[in-house]
Scaffold this motif. Structure first.
Motif, PDB file in Angstrom:
ATOM      1  N   SER A  77       0.874  -1.218   0.050  1.00 42.61           N
ATOM      2  CA  SER A  77      -0.016   0.162  -0.162  1.00 42.61           C
ATOM      3  C   SER A  77       0.995   1.311   0.008  1.00 42.61           C
ATOM      4  O   SER A  77       2.123   1.326   0.329  1.00 42.61           O
ATOM      5  CB  SER A  77      -0.738   0.106   1.194  1.00 42.61           C
ATOM      6  N   TYR A  78       0.413   2.397  -0.433  1.00 38.15           N
ATOM      7  CA  TYR A  78       1.003   3.674  -0.389  1.00 38.15           C
ATOM      8  C   TYR A  78       0.067   4.724  -0.246  1.00 38.15           C
ATOM      9  O   TYR A  78      -0.872   4.668  -0.706  1.00 38.15           O
ATOM     10  CB  TYR A  78       1.929   3.911  -1.483  1.00 38.15           C
ATOM     11  N   GLY A  79       0.568   5.914   0.269  1.00 34.98           N
ATOM     12  CA  GLY A  79      -0.234   7.041   0.440  1.00 34.98           C
ATOM     13  C   GLY A  79       0.391   8.234   0.423  1.00 34.98           C
ATOM     14  O   GLY A  79       1.649   8.377   0.767  1.00 34.98           O
ATOM     15  N   LEU A  80      -0.161   9.454   0.319  1.00 33.09           N
ATOM     16  CA  LEU A  80       0.151  10.723   0.225  1.00 33.09           C
ATOM     17  C   LEU A  80      -0.363  11.436   1.649  1.00 33.09           C
ATOM     18  O   LEU A  80      -1.728  11.330   2.029  1.00 33.09           O
ATOM     19  CB  LEU A  80      -0.208  11.601  -0.973  1.00 33.09           C
ATOM     20  N   SER A  81       0.736  12.334   2.220  1.00 34.27           N
ATOM     21  CA  SER A  81      -0.033  13.135   3.250  1.00 34.27           C
ATOM     22  C   SER A  81       1.162  14.359   3.544  1.00 34.27           C
ATOM     23  O   SER A  81       2.360  14.184   3.035  1.00 34.27           O
ATOM     24  CB  SER A  81      -0.138  12.310   4.439  1.00 34.27           C
ATOM     25  N   TYR A  82       0.757  15.084   4.712  1.00 40.59           N
ATOM     26  CA  TYR A  82       1.446  15.951   5.220  1.00 40.59           C
ATOM     27  C   TYR A  82       2.509  15.538   6.142  1.00 40.59           C
ATOM     28  O   TYR A  82       3.597  16.030   6.390  1.00 40.59           O
ATOM     29  CB  TYR A  82       0.884  17.033   5.743  1.00 40.59           C
ATOM     30  N   GLU A  83       2.322  14.022   6.637  1.00 39.86           N
ATOM     31  CA  GLU A  83       3.001  13.506   7.830  1.00 39.86           C
ATOM     32  C   GLU A  83       4.029  12.305   7.034  1.00 39.86           C
ATOM     33  O   GLU A  83       3.496  11.838   6.044  1.00 39.86           O
ATOM     34  CB  GLU A  83       2.189  12.940   8.714  1.00 39.86           C
ATOM     35  N   ARG A  84       5.040  12.332   7.677  1.00 41.04           N
ATOM     36  CA  ARG A  84       6.097  11.365   7.051  1.00 41.04           C
ATOM     37  C   ARG A  84       5.701  10.051   7.310  1.00 41.04           C
ATOM     38  O   ARG A  84       6.019   9.024   6.526  1.00 41.04           O
ATOM     39  CB  ARG A  84       7.589  11.683   7.491  1.00 41.04           C
ATOM     40  N   ASN A  85       4.832   9.584   8.240  1.00 40.69           N
ATOM     41  CA  ASN A  85       4.711   8.059   8.849  1.00 40.69           C
ATOM     42  C   ASN A  85       3.147   8.083   8.730  1.00 40.69           C
ATOM     43  O   ASN A  85       2.850   7.489   9.701  1.00 40.69           O
ATOM     44  CB  ASN A  85       5.371   8.070   9.983  1.00 40.69           C
ATOM     45  N   CYS A  86       2.538   8.425   7.488  1.00 39.35           N
ATOM     46  CA  CYS A  86       1.148   7.844   7.715  1.00 39.35           C
ATOM     47  C   CYS A  86       1.036   6.674   7.344  1.00 39.35           C
ATOM     48  O   CYS A  86       1.837   6.139   6.730  1.00 39.35           O
ATOM     49  CB  CYS A  86       0.232   8.965   6.452  1.00 39.35           C
ATOM     50  N   ASN A  87      -0.386   6.097   7.590  1.00 40.08           N
ATOM     51  CA  ASN A  87      -0.411   4.638   7.495  1.00 40.08           C
ATOM     52  C   ASN A  87      -1.316   4.441   6.247  1.00 40.08           C
ATOM     53  O   ASN A  87      -2.535   4.635   6.257  1.00 40.08           O
ATOM     54  CB  ASN A  87      -1.142   3.995   8.874  1.00 40.08           C
ATOM     55  N   PRO A  88      -0.814   3.976   5.240  1.00 39.45           N
ATOM     56  CA  PRO A  88      -1.690   3.781   3.899  1.00 39.45           C
ATOM     57  C   PRO A  88      -2.865   2.534   3.974  1.00 39.45           C
ATOM     58  O   PRO A  88      -3.627   2.457   3.115  1.00 39.45           O
ATOM     59  CB  PRO A  88      -0.701   3.446   2.995  1.00 39.45           C
ATOM     60  N   THR A  91      -8.030   3.561   6.583  1.00 38.17           N
ATOM     61  CA  THR A  91      -9.255   4.106   5.551  1.00 38.17           C
ATOM     62  C   THR A  91     -10.166   5.031   6.351  1.00 38.17           C
ATOM     63  O   THR A  91     -10.974   5.630   5.503  1.00 38.17           O
ATOM     64  CB  THR A  91     -10.075   3.056   5.347  1.00 38.17           C
ATOM     65  N   SER A  92      -9.897   5.607   7.415  1.00 33.92           N
ATOM     66  CA  SER A  92     -10.733   6.505   8.057  1.00 33.92           C
ATOM     67  C   SER A  92      -9.938   8.019   7.831  1.00 33.92           C
ATOM     68  O   SER A  92      -8.790   8.249   8.286  1.00 33.92           O
ATOM     69  CB  SER A  92     -10.907   6.385   9.489  1.00 33.92           C
ATOM     70  N   ASN A  93     -10.623   8.992   7.188  1.00 33.10           N
ATOM     71  CA  ASN A  93     -10.130  10.417   7.174  1.00 33.10           C
ATOM     72  C   ASN A  93      -9.944  10.966   8.271  1.00 33.10           C
ATOM     73  O   ASN A  93      -9.457  12.126   8.382  1.00 33.10           O
ATOM     74  CB  ASN A  93     -10.597  10.719   6.001  1.00 33.10           C
ATOM     75  N   ILE A  94     -10.488  10.515   9.473  1.00 33.75           N
ATOM     76  CA  ILE A  94     -10.211  11.427  10.655  1.00 33.75           C
ATOM     77  C   ILE A  94      -9.215  10.789  11.464  1.00 33.75           C
ATOM     78  O   ILE A  94      -8.845  11.225  12.608  1.00 33.75           O
ATOM     79  CB  ILE A  94     -11.534  11.484  11.253  1.00 33.75           C
ATOM     80  N   SER A  95      -8.821   9.471  11.209  1.00 25.20           N
ATOM     81  CA  SER A  95      -7.906   9.049  12.075  1.00 25.20           C
ATOM     82  C   SER A  95      -6.296   9.890  11.944  1.00 25.20           C
ATOM     83  O   SER A  95      -5.983  10.410  10.905  1.00 25.20           O
ATOM     84  CB  SER A  95      -7.409   7.736  11.422  1.00 25.20           C
ATOM     85  N   SER A  96      -5.598  10.209  13.133  1.00 23.80           N
ATOM     86  CA  SER A  96      -4.541  10.975  13.030  1.00 23.80           C
ATOM     87  C   SER A  96      -3.360  10.108  12.269  1.00 23.80           C
ATOM     88  O   SER A  96      -2.354  10.988  11.823  1.00 23.80           O
ATOM     89  CB  SER A  96      -3.970  11.071  14.480  1.00 23.80           C
ATOM     90  N   THR A  97      -3.655   8.970  11.747  1.00 24.13           N
ATOM     91  CA  THR A  97      -2.528   8.471  11.089  1.00 24.13           C
ATOM     92  C   THR A  97      -2.763   8.260   9.550  1.00 24.13           C
ATOM     93  O   THR A  97      -1.984   7.455   8.749  1.00 24.13           O
ATOM     94  CB  THR A  97      -2.060   6.827  11.429  1.00 24.13           C
ATOM     95  N   ALA A  98      -3.928   8.595   9.224  1.00 17.34           N
ATOM     96  CA  ALA A  98      -4.444   8.420   7.817  1.00 17.34           C
ATOM     97  C   ALA A  98      -3.641   9.287   6.778  1.00 17.34           C
ATOM     98  O   ALA A  98      -2.913  10.248   7.218  1.00 17.34           O
ATOM     99  CB  ALA A  98      -5.914   8.783   7.612  1.00 17.34           C
TER     100      ALA A  98
END
Length: 201
Positions: A77-88, A91-98
Motif C-alpha cells: 500500500s502507499y499514500g500521500l500526506s503532510y506527515e512522514r509516517n502516515c498509514n496507507p 481508511t478513516s479520514n479522521i484518524s491521526s495516522t491516515a
C-alpha cells in the motif's frame, strides 16, 4: 409452400469444433493481455500519484510525503500526506495516522477542531492505494540514491525528492513495469518486458 431446412447435427458439431479451436488459440493471448493490463494499470497509478505529490508540494508550499508499506508482497500500500509516517492501510479520514491531504469542501474554511471530528472529515481527503485494487501484482521498492527511509519527501521549493527510487510492479508471470523517480522529482515508466515503454537502464 416452401420447405424450411434446419441445421443438421453434423453442421452443428463442425461449428462447435471450429469455435473450440478459435477459443483455444485466442484464449492464452487474451489471458496474457489481461495480466499485462493489470500490471500496467498498477504502475500508471503510482506514476500519477508521484506526479500529484510533486505538484501538490509546489502548489501548497509544503512538504508532501509518499509512504509505502508491504513491499515485495501483494499486500502493499502507499499514500500521500503532510506527515512522514502516515498509514496507507488506514481508511478513516479522521484518524491521526491516515494518509490525507486537505481539500476545501467549498465552504472556504478548514476547521481542525480535535473535539469535533466532523469538521475535519469535511476537508480531509484520503490519498491511498493498496494491492487489493490490483490482484496478483507484487510491488517492490529499490532505493537508488538519497534517503533510505520508507517514505519519499517532495520539496516545495523546487519539487525535488529526497531520494531516487524504482517502484517495480510485477505480475504472476514475472513480467514487470517500473516507475522511476529521480532526485530532481521527474517520474518515468520503463519496462524490459513490454514494448510500450522504453527499456529500463
Amino acid at each position: 409452400m416452401k420447405k424450411v431446412r434446419g441445421v443438421t447435427l453434423i453442421e452443428l458439431l463442425i461449428t462447435i469444433l471450429v469455435l473450440s479451436i478459435l477459443a483455444g488459440v485466442a484464449g492464452p493471448s487474451f489471458v496474457e493481455s489481461f495480466k499485462k493490463r493489470k500490471v500496467i494499470s498498477a504502475a500508471e497509478e503510482m506514476y500519477s500519484y508521484l506526479q500529484q505529490a510533486r505538484s501538490e508540494s509546489l502548489a501548497r508550499s509544503a512538504n508532501i510525503y509518499l509512504t509505502v508499506r508491504g513491499m515485495t508482497t501483494t499486500t502493499w500500500s502507499y499514500g500521500l500526506s503532510y506527515e512522514r509516517n502516515c498509514n496507507p492501510n488506514q481508511t478513516s479520514n479522521i484518524s491521526s495516522t491516515a494518509c490525507v491531504l486537505t481539500i476545501d469542501d467549498g465552504d472556504g474554511v478548514f476547521k481542525d477542531n480535535p473535539d469535533d471530528s466532523t469538521d475535519k472529515a469535511d476537508d480531509n481527503v484520503i490519498f491511498r492505494v493498496d494491492g487489493t485494487e490490483h490482484d496478483d501484482i507484487t510491488m517492490s521498492l529499490a532505493i537508488k540514491s538519497g534517503s533510505t527511509k520508507s517514505f519519499t519527501i517532495f520539496d516545495p521549493a523546487r519539487g525535488t525528492s529526497n531520494g531516487a527510487r524504482n517502484f517495480s510492479f510485477t505480475n504472476d508471470e514475472g513480467k514487470s513495469v517500473v516507475v522511476q523517480l529521480s532526485l530532481l522529482g521527474t517520474v518515468k515508466i520503463c519496462s524490459n518486458d513490454y514494448s510500450e515503454y522504453k527499456a529500463c537502464s
